[in-house]
Scaffold this motif. Structure first.
Motif, short mmCIF file in Angstrom:
data_model
loop_
_atom_site.label_atom_id
_atom_site.label_comp_id
_atom_site.label_asym_id
_atom_site.label_seq_id
_atom_site.Cartn_x
_atom_site.Cartn_y
_atom_site.Cartn_z
N MET A 32 32.20 -7.53 -30.79
CA MET A 32 33.74 -6.75 -30.69
C MET A 32 34.21 -5.44 -30.55
SD MET A 32 35.45 -9.26 -30.51
CE MET A 32 37.08 -9.44 -31.41
N THR B 6 32.86 -3.69 -36.09
CA THR B 6 32.72 -4.10 -34.83
C THR B 6 31.94 -2.74 -33.97
OG1 THR B 6 35.05 -3.44 -35.56
CG2 THR B 6 34.29 -2.40 -33.53
N SER C 1 38.67 -6.01 -36.95
CA SER C 1 37.86 -7.27 -36.20
C SER C 1 36.47 -7.09 -38.20
CB SER C 1 37.16 -6.49 -35.15
OG SER C 1 36.29 -7.05 -35.15
#
Ligand code: GDP
Length: 418
Positions: A357, A68, A65
């Motif tokens: 995320m 995060t 990601s």
């Protein structure tokens, strides 16, 4: 899970390192300890962890990601991926734009290496407060003090060493915390996931006293209260040191230095504590500048949910569920389903979904606000570097300065014309 921390308890951080210094391992361990990465919360000890670690190593889980989100001590920590390779200089700059603080990870054997030097200079340019983590202290040839010297000599940093090692290489057993004047000794040699806080070992008493003196000396240069007490030889509390160190790191570019071995799970929790203690929240970061679309004049956007919306798109990632546009919100709020103006295209964009995320899951949000770093789905023509803003109060946020492209042109040797 969303919005569990007020803005002063946000830390938007990046982890920067020369390739192989341990950025990935440190990031994984951070996610592991913060309990978000593998959802194993309660099984923090014994064979379960060993099995788990073995599995993890096999699968080679990495952080895919661009940002995060995780939590530590009631703080929301957004880890922004910072490319480690110099070839991605522009990407590094872009990620440095959206983070508020950084952790530079070093190999305890190699000390400062070229790529860290490059990223360090870029971080200087954007005035990013940072701290250092000297990693791989378990490795043969690891030398904390040599690494510290290289940070001073090669990076020109003014540093505050807040820990010294207990043992080294195979005998790396813990650290002396110079703020608390306590020893942190890893309980389990293999895992180090747990530690005891004990008195400083007698054989390290002199060295600890020497480095405590150095720490107080440097901190007192930034804090009159501590200076006075230091001169008068009065007691200075750990909290007073932390407060002064936090201020000096954020405002004056002082760099706290810690150490450990991410791979062996040693020193990552104190590192997380230091992120919370010393790196800034979005409220302590300089307000972002921009140019208003209406008047073409300079405007400042503050990290306030009540200000007009302004955000910077910093990464676009193709995803099976649609295109993810990662953006950092500098001011205002944005609701799911709302439209925003892209100030480059001058067109409105509708954000269908807003996602936070996490390491292994994503969370749908109804609203994002100043300080947030999230991914949006639904943007059609938004690129990295674009500003997304309120359509009535439009703005272009500071542009990145991209290095001039070097163009090599073959030139015919000139001949003298007669
Ligand atoms: P990155 O390129 O900076 O992301 O580095 P990685 O996290 O991938 O680590 C590079 C290598 O160093 C891997 O083989 C890791 O297992 C190893 N490594 C990372 N941290 C440590 C550590 O604390 N001690 C030792 N001995 N090895 C480590």
């Amino acid at each position: 899970m969303a919005k569990t921390a007020p803005l002063e308890r946000y830390r938007n951080i990046g982890i920067m390192a020369h390739i192989d210094a341990g950025k990935t391992t440190t990031t994984e361990r951070i996610l592991y300890y913060t309990g978000k990465s593998y959802k194993i919360g309660e099984v923090h000890e014994g064979a379960a962890v060993m099995d788990h670690m073995a599995q993890e190593q096999e699968r080679g889980i990495t952080i895919t990601s661009a940002a995060t989100t995780t939590f530590w001590r009631d703080h929301r920590i957004n880890i922004i991926d910072t490319p480690g390779h110099v070839d991605f200089t522009v990407e590094v700059e872009r990620s440095l734009r959206v983070l508020d603080g950084a952790v530079a990870v070093f190999d305890g054997v190699a000390g400062v290496e070229p790529q860290t030097e490059t990223v360090w200079k870029q971080a200087d340019k954007y005035g990013v407060p940072r701290m250092c983590f000297v990693n791989k202290m378990d490795r043969l040839g690891a030398d904390f003090f040599a690494a510290v010297d290289s940070i001073v000599d090669r990076l020109g940093a003014t540093i505050a060493v807040t820990q010294i090692p207990i043992g080294s290489e195979g005998n790396f057993a813990g650290v002396v915390d110079l703020v608390e004047m306590k020893a942190i000794v890893w309980q389990d040699e293999e895992l180090g996931a747990k530690f005891d806080t004990t008195d400083i070992p007698a054989e390290l008493a002199d060295q600890a006293a020497e480095y405590r003196e150095k720490l107080l000396d440097v901190v007192s240069q930034y804090d009159d209260g501590i200076l006075e007490k230091f001169i008068e030889e009065e007691e200075i509390t750990a909290q007073e040191i932390r407060t002064a160190l936090r201020h000096a790191t954020i405002e004056e570019g002082l760099v706290p230095v810690l150490l450990g071995s991410a791979f062996k799970n040693k020193g990552v929790q104190p590192l997380l504590d230091a992120v919370v203690d010393y790196l800034p929240s979005p409220l302590e970061t300089r307000p972002v500048q921009g140019i208003s679309l209406k008047g073409n004049e300079e405007v400042i956007r503050r990290p306030d949910a009540k200000e007009p919306f302004a955000a910077l798109a910093f990464k676009i990632v193709a995803d099976p569920h649609g295109k993810l546009t990662y953006f950092r919100v500098y001011s205002g709020t944005l609701d799911k389903g709302e439209t925003v103006l892209n100030s480059r295209t001058q067109k409105k964009e509708r954000v269908g979904r807003l996602l936070l995320m996490h390491a292994n899951n994503r969370e749908d949000l109804d609203q994002v606000a100043a300080g947030d770093i999230v991914a949006g789905i639904g943007f059609k023509d938004t690129r990295t570097g674009d500003t997304l803003c309120d359509d009535k109060d439009g703005v272009v946020l500071e542009q990145l300065e991209f290095p001039e492209p070097v163009i090599h042109v073959a030139v015919e040797p000139k001949t003298k014309a007669d």
